[in-house]
Design an enzyme around this catalytic site. Structure first.
Site, mmCIF file in Angstrom:
data_model
loop_
_atom_site.group_PDB
_atom_site.id
_atom_site.type_symbol
_atom_site.label_atom_id
_atom_site.label_comp_id
_atom_site.label_asym_id
_atom_site.label_seq_id
_atom_site.Cartn_x
_atom_site.Cartn_y
_atom_site.Cartn_z
ATOM 1 N N ALA A 202 0.822 -1.205 -0.096
ATOM 2 C CA ALA A 202 -0.048 -0.089 0.192
ATOM 3 C C ALA A 202 0.919 1.339 -0.086
ATOM 4 O O ALA A 202 1.687 1.208 0.884
ATOM 5 C CB ALA A 202 -0.906 0.078 1.240
ATOM 6 N N PHE B 143 -0.496 6.866 -2.309
ATOM 7 C CA PHE B 143 -1.419 7.227 -3.452
ATOM 8 C C PHE B 143 -2.429 6.138 -3.754
ATOM 9 O O PHE B 143 -3.760 6.457 -4.026
ATOM 10 C CB PHE B 143 -0.899 7.591 -4.745
ATOM 11 C CG PHE B 143 0.025 8.710 -4.612
ATOM 12 C CD1 PHE B 143 -0.733 10.203 -4.529
ATOM 13 C CD2 PHE B 143 1.451 8.762 -4.500
ATOM 14 C CE1 PHE B 143 0.138 11.177 -4.357
ATOM 15 C CE2 PHE B 143 2.232 10.068 -4.327
ATOM 16 C CZ PHE B 143 1.590 11.166 -4.310
ATOM 17 N N GLY B 144 -2.006 4.842 -3.090
ATOM 18 C CA GLY B 144 -3.102 3.858 -3.458
ATOM 19 C C GLY B 144 -2.140 2.370 -3.506
ATOM 20 O O GLY B 144 -1.163 2.364 -2.837
ATOM 21 N N VAL C 261 -0.047 -0.961 -4.445
ATOM 22 C CA VAL C 261 0.640 -1.300 -5.326
ATOM 23 C C VAL C 261 0.452 -2.832 -5.698
ATOM 24 O O VAL C 261 0.460 -3.532 -4.854
ATOM 25 C CB VAL C 261 2.199 -1.317 -4.888
ATOM 26 C CG1 VAL C 261 3.135 -1.536 -5.828
ATOM 27 C CG2 VAL C 261 2.428 0.115 -4.344
ATOM 28 N N LYS D 90 1.496 0.859 -9.724
ATOM 29 C CA LYS D 90 1.346 1.587 -8.829
ATOM 30 C C LYS D 90 -0.015 2.224 -9.170
ATOM 31 O O LYS D 90 -0.396 2.682 -10.333
ATOM 32 C CB LYS D 90 2.177 2.774 -8.442
ATOM 33 C CG LYS D 90 3.579 2.232 -7.805
ATOM 34 C CD LYS D 90 4.452 3.418 -7.545
ATOM 35 C CE LYS D 90 5.829 2.628 -7.058
ATOM 36 N NZ LYS D 90 6.700 3.797 -6.556
ATOM 37 N N ASP E 7 16.501 10.761 -0.842
ATOM 38 C CA ASP E 7 16.078 9.763 0.250
ATOM 39 C C ASP E 7 16.555 8.411 -0.184
ATOM 40 O O ASP E 7 15.810 7.334 -0.451
ATOM 41 C CB ASP E 7 14.589 9.811 -0.129
ATOM 42 C CG ASP E 7 13.797 9.048 1.280
ATOM 43 O OD1 ASP E 7 14.609 8.734 2.188
ATOM 44 O OD2 ASP E 7 12.847 9.050 1.191
HETATM 45 N N1 ADE Z 1 7.259 -2.662 -4.896
HETATM 46 C C1 ADE Z 1 7.275 -1.436 -5.111
HETATM 47 N N2 ADE Z 1 7.623 -1.501 -6.380
HETATM 48 C C2 ADE Z 1 8.055 -2.790 -6.759
HETATM 49 C C3 ADE Z 1 8.568 -3.256 -7.882
HETATM 50 N N3 ADE Z 1 8.766 -2.573 -8.969
HETATM 51 N N4 ADE Z 1 8.690 -4.576 -7.997
HETATM 52 C C4 ADE Z 1 8.528 -5.457 -6.800
HETATM 53 N N5 ADE Z 1 7.798 -4.811 -5.737
HETATM 54 C C5 ADE Z 1 7.727 -3.565 -5.671
#
Ligand code: ADE
Length: 985
Positions: A630, A633-634, A636, A654, A747
């Site tokens: 999560a 913005f929403g 994943v 995402k 970051d």
């Molecule tokens: N979590 C966030 N981005 C990801 C990605 N590209 N592959 C696997 N887990 C993720």
């Protein structure tokens, strides 16, 4: 004119209505599953028409149709029955319908419509009063969508639309739905009303009940799980119920209690012959040798008869028994020493803590004429608790028979009731030795000398060769003594202190050896003598003091060096500046010839940046498979992306949650506009975006192993140093690319690095480089900025001076995270303390097993002066050299700090604190009972624990094991230091 219903009747033949529901939906109404009449009301009577068709399984399809497209001012209502809300807070209404395109109907322009309206009205119960449209609240105007199943009806194309609308929060016990037609040609094929719930589930040995999500889709419902039978909480088990009825973010867990192990998600009692002593994620173990458990669910195995467990033995250890007696006792005697030796017992009882006691008996000629004689003799090193199979005996008398009983013991000897067995050896010292001298008299005394004389023994079989005179200061209680030899029965003992009492004792020596010593005589030297002697004395005192002081200084210096090294952090060695710095290297001006990064915020219209740097993806090419996290913005998700002419690939998606405002959409897509500008194997690759339909999505390559910090924590200790350096090299190379492009990340942290199945690390999380809103590590500074303090360079914290040089500082912290397998930088220190310690010049110490070369590079990255830090180009070439020459990685930091300087983490423990206090001091109080249950109840025993012991007593979390072990090293050091102090006294 009304278009007849026959038009629709034929229309539905051949349509298959899919009737399904997901386990996280609770259906309140589904017209496709109502077998009898629906009984919905229509107003006026000639508006909506109810038609029931049969599907291929002979089940009714209830449809409502209206098609008064030729007549103006239509206002036709269709009202559902009263629908109970049950536990729903927000309901979803899914409509399936067809809507005829007005263009396909001749002569209807002006009167024909292509939408209808959906209304609802909340009521606590069904009512039969007249239908009043004014009481109804409009949910939405429903229009046909485009991307749906098409039915080709000769020259007409009709589309079966599915539209879902959310309504809530609902407050009354139920509600009616109403459909208003204002002149369209509609067939309402099905209406499904449901609410979402997170269904009952079992996870991590805890059960979570059915849970209704919050109406507010951005907040999650936190649900605490209840441990299943025979399990207990480790860290509070929690799940979060998301708006879509999905369980998210599992935290904590239950573990099987003692005597139970986890099998297929439940806790099962250990079988007979097995046991489990600690609650935790461990299996039942077979009873250790010489122990047994008869029943099921044993927490400990009992020792067989004749076998025991010592108080401090862990329950995992085999039961043991006392050792057999020592073998082959022998002696070796000269004039003054009797050396006893023996062989170790044939059976040590299964233990390694073997010691020996030697008891002396002096026996007369008759039976039972034996007396204990330890006090008469001197045993070197001591008579009891010997660890070597030998002891030296002195001060024995001639003409005596000594019997020595040698016993072997171990940690369970005291527990056995069997009579002890000993090895016995008898030694006769009667070798024709001389007899005692007569009384010893003082003839005269001076400040530094005493003259003594004595009577020769009355009878001697052998001639006396000489006399030994033993003497020592009375005050010193024979801690050490001196001796002098004389052939005459008199002596002048010199070199004594003035006005001091001395003890004297004399023995004779013949070819047969020494006699016993005479009784002790006390004599005193006279008071101080000449000035010169006194001066000499003073000089001696001064020299002694000076030498002593100097020695003390050296000892102190050494001690400070040792303890200084043992601080958990230490002052970094700052090297001099490498002057070849340019603006480019300072991250100010990108390298000439290299594409530069364009900040999407510089576009007047940020959508323009999205168009320029990203590719729009048709959502039909994306298949979402799972929610994997999560985000701000929403959700994943993971899924697959099809591209014509290419192989389907795994992607992470995402999503931007519904109900967003324009600013959120812009911030969300900002990350895609940044990522879309990069093309490097160590930067996460953007596949494209979906902006033209809902939900808005960012699609990136899928990284199978997720984020680097949790990946390392899950695989603590699994990789070779070369593999870890390989990961660091990848991150360094990605960062070099970014800094070459003129992009400052701000970051950089292991949590923002993703790892794929080949262990390739890629830098991610770009959207936040300006605002850092989403990083849970980011904290507000006094100047109001939000910054991940532990990862950020001091100048960026103090005055927001972010640059590639501040990214290099963060890179050093990432190196430390990697080499410590995901340990939290600066552990539990507060952010404020971190800032202060850094300011004072302290830096993180090398993690366990860290090559010196890597810690040096970290320290280089953490130089206060940012221009002194290495550039990413330097970092990558340094790591390349290490990889090409792996022997450069062999020297480990602990090798350089071999004991007693080795402890990695060095809080100062006051000695003699309890094990409980010690655990409190390292914030590991939760393991007190584990230590006590396993018998580790003194710091002494704790200091001897190995990592296996720590695991065996039930410390499962790798981070906790590391913290305890590194603190144990400190304890070992302190105990060693205490012992050394004791030894020197
Ligand atoms: N979590 C966030 N981005 C990801 C990605 N590209 N592959 C696997 N887990 C993720």
């Amino acid at each position: 004119m009304t278009f007849g219903n026959r038009f629709f009747v034929s229309l539905f033949l051949g349509i298959t209505i899919s009737r399904f529901s997901r386990c996280n939906q609770v259906v309140l109404l589904d017209t496709t599953s109502v077998l009898g009449e629906l009984g919905w009301k229509t107003y006026p009577i000639n508006g909506w028409d109810a038609i029931t068709e049969m599907d291929e399984h002979n089940r009714p399809i209830h449809t409502f149709q209206v098609c008064n497209v030729m007549e103006p001012n239509q206002n036709n209502w269709l009202r559902s029955n009263w629908i109970s809300r049950q536990a729903a807070q927000k309901i979803y209404v899914e409509l399936r319908f067809t809507l005829r395109d007005c263009n396909s109907i001749p002569w209807v322009s002006g009167t024909c419509k292509e939408t209808f309206n959906l209304f609802y009205h909340e009521m606590d119960e069904a009512h039969s009063v007249k239908f009043k449209p004014s009481q109804y609240t409009k949910i939405d105007t429903i229009a046909a969508d485009e991307s749906f199943t098409q039915m080709d009806l000769g020259d007409r194309i009709l589309k079966l639309n599915t539209e879902v609308r959310e309504v809530g929060p609902m407050t009354k016990k139920g509600f009616y739905l109403a459909f208003q037609d204002i002149g369209a040609c509609i067939a309402l094929v099905s209406v499904r009303v449901y609410y979402k719930k997170c269904p009952f589930t079992l996870m991590n040995l805890a059960s979570f009940p059915d849970t209704v999500p919050r109406v507010d889709s951005s907040s999650l419902v936190e649900v605490r799980g209840a441990c299943i039978d025979h399990a207990e909480e480790r860290d509070t088990p929690k799940l979060f119920c998301g708006a879509d009825g999905d369980w998210l973010v599992p935290l904590g867990r239950c573990v099987c209690s003692i005597g139970y192990e986890e099998i297929d998600g439940s806790c099962v009692a250990c079988r007979p012959g097995f046991y489990k002593a600690y609650a935790g994620i461990i299996k039942c173990s077979k009873c250790p040798p010489h122990s047994f458990s008869y029943g099921e669910g044993a927490s400990i195995c009992r020792c067989e008869k004749g076998f025991f467990r010592a108080e401090k033995d862990p329950s995992t250890m085999a039961c043991t028994r006392p050792p057999s007696p020592p073998r082959n006792p022998m002696f070796n005697m000269n004039d003054t020493c009797l050396m006893l030796e023996w062989s170790p017992p044939s059976d040590t009882g299964g233990r390694r803590d073997l010691t020996y006691n030697v008891q002396c008996k002096r026996c007369g000629p008759g039976p039972n004429q034996c007396q204990l004689c330890e006090d008469e003799l001197r045993f070197l090193p001591r008579p009891l608790g010997l660890t070597n199979a030998t002891v030296t005996v002195t001060d024995f008398s001639s003409h005596a028979n000594y019997t020595f009983e040698i016993e072997s013991l171990n940690g369970v000897s005291d527990m056995s009731t069997f009579p002890r067995q000993v090895a016995i050896i008898t030694v006769s010292t009667d070798q024709g030795g001389p007899s005692l001298v007569g009384a010893v008299k003082k003839d005269w005394a001076s400040p530094n000398s005493i003259a003594l004389s004595w009577q020769q023994p009355q009878e001697t079989t052998l001639p006396i060769t000489d006399y030994e005179v033993k003497y020592y200061e009375k005050e010193q209680e024979q801690l050490s003594y001196s001796s002098t030899h004389t052939r005459a029965p008199s002596v002048i003992v010199s070199g004594l202190k003035p006005a001091t009492w001395y003890i004297f004792s004399v023995r004779t020596r013949t070819a047969g050896g020494f006699s016993s010593y005479s009784p002790k005589y006390e004599y005193q030297t006279t008071g101080d003598s000449s000035d010169m002697a006194s001066d000499q004395g003073q000089v001696l005192v001064i020299v002694t003091a000076a030498v002593g002081g100097f020695t003390l200084l050296i000892i102190l210096t050494l001690f400070l060096l040792i303890t200084g090294r043992c601080q958990w952090y230490f002052k970094a060695k700052m090297t001099s500046e490498d002057k070849r710095r340019t603006d480019y290297q300072n991250g100010l001006v990108p390298f000439p010839g290299i594409k530069t990064y364009v900040d999407p915020d510089t576009y007047e219209d940020p959508t323009q940046a999205v168009h320029e740097f990203t590719k729009e993806i048709d959502p039909s090419r994306i298949r979402i498979e799972r929610v994997i996290g999560a985000g701000e913005f929403g959700e994943v998700c993971s899924g697959r992306l099809r591209t014509p002419g290419k192989k389907e690939i795994a992607v992470a998606i995402k999503t931007l949650k519904g109900g967003y405002v324009e600013r959120q959409r812009r911030d969300f897509l900002r990350e895609a506009s940044i990522m879309g500008q990069f093309d490097h194997p160590n930067i996460i690759r953007l596949e494209g975006v979906v902006t033209k339909s809902r939900p808005v999505m960012i699609v990136v390559e899928y990284m199978e192993n997720g984020s680097l910090d949790s990946f390392l924590r899950q695989h603590d200790g699994h990789f070779t140093v070369i593999q870890l350096v390989g990961m660091l090299r990848g991150i360094g190379s990605g960062m070099k690319y970014l800094s070459d492009m003129g992009y400052v990340h701000r970051d950089l942290a292991a949590r923002n690095i993703l790892v794929n199945s080949n262990l390739v690390c890629k830098v991610s999380d770009f959207g936040l480089s300006r605002v850092l809103e989403d990083d849970p590590e980011a904290a507000y500074t006094t100047t109001g900025g939000k910054i991940p303090i532990r990862w950020t360079a001091p100048e960026a914290i103090a005055y927001r001076k972010f640059s590639s040089a501040s990214d290099a500082w963060s890179y050093g912290i990432v190196m430390w995270e990697v080499m410590s397998y995901g340990e939290r930088p600066y552990w539990e220190m507060s952010n404020q303390d971190v800032i202060l310690s850094i300011e004072e010049g302290y830096r993180l110490p090398a993690p366990m097993g860290c090559p010196v070369a890597l810690h040096q590079l970290m320290l280089h990255c953490w130089q206060k002066e940012r221009n002194h830090r290495p550039k990413f180009v330097d970092i990558v070439s340094f790591l390349d050299k290490l990889i090409r020459n792996p022997s450069s990685l062999l020297p480990l930091v602990e090798d350089l700090q071999s004991l007693p300087e080795s402890p990695a983490e060095d809080m100062d423990y006051p000695m003699f604190i309890s094990v409980g206090d010690w655990l409190d001091s390292i914030k590991m109080s939760q393991y007190k009972s584990n230590f006590m249950a396993a018998g580790f109840n003194t710091l002494d025993s704790v200091a001897r624990m190995s990592i296996e012991d720590v695991r065996r007593i039930g410390v499962e979390l790798i981070g906790h094991q590391r913290r305890i072990i590194s603190s144990i090293q400190t304890l070992q050091f302190q105990l060693l230091h205490e012992q050394e102090k004791g030894f020197h006294v």
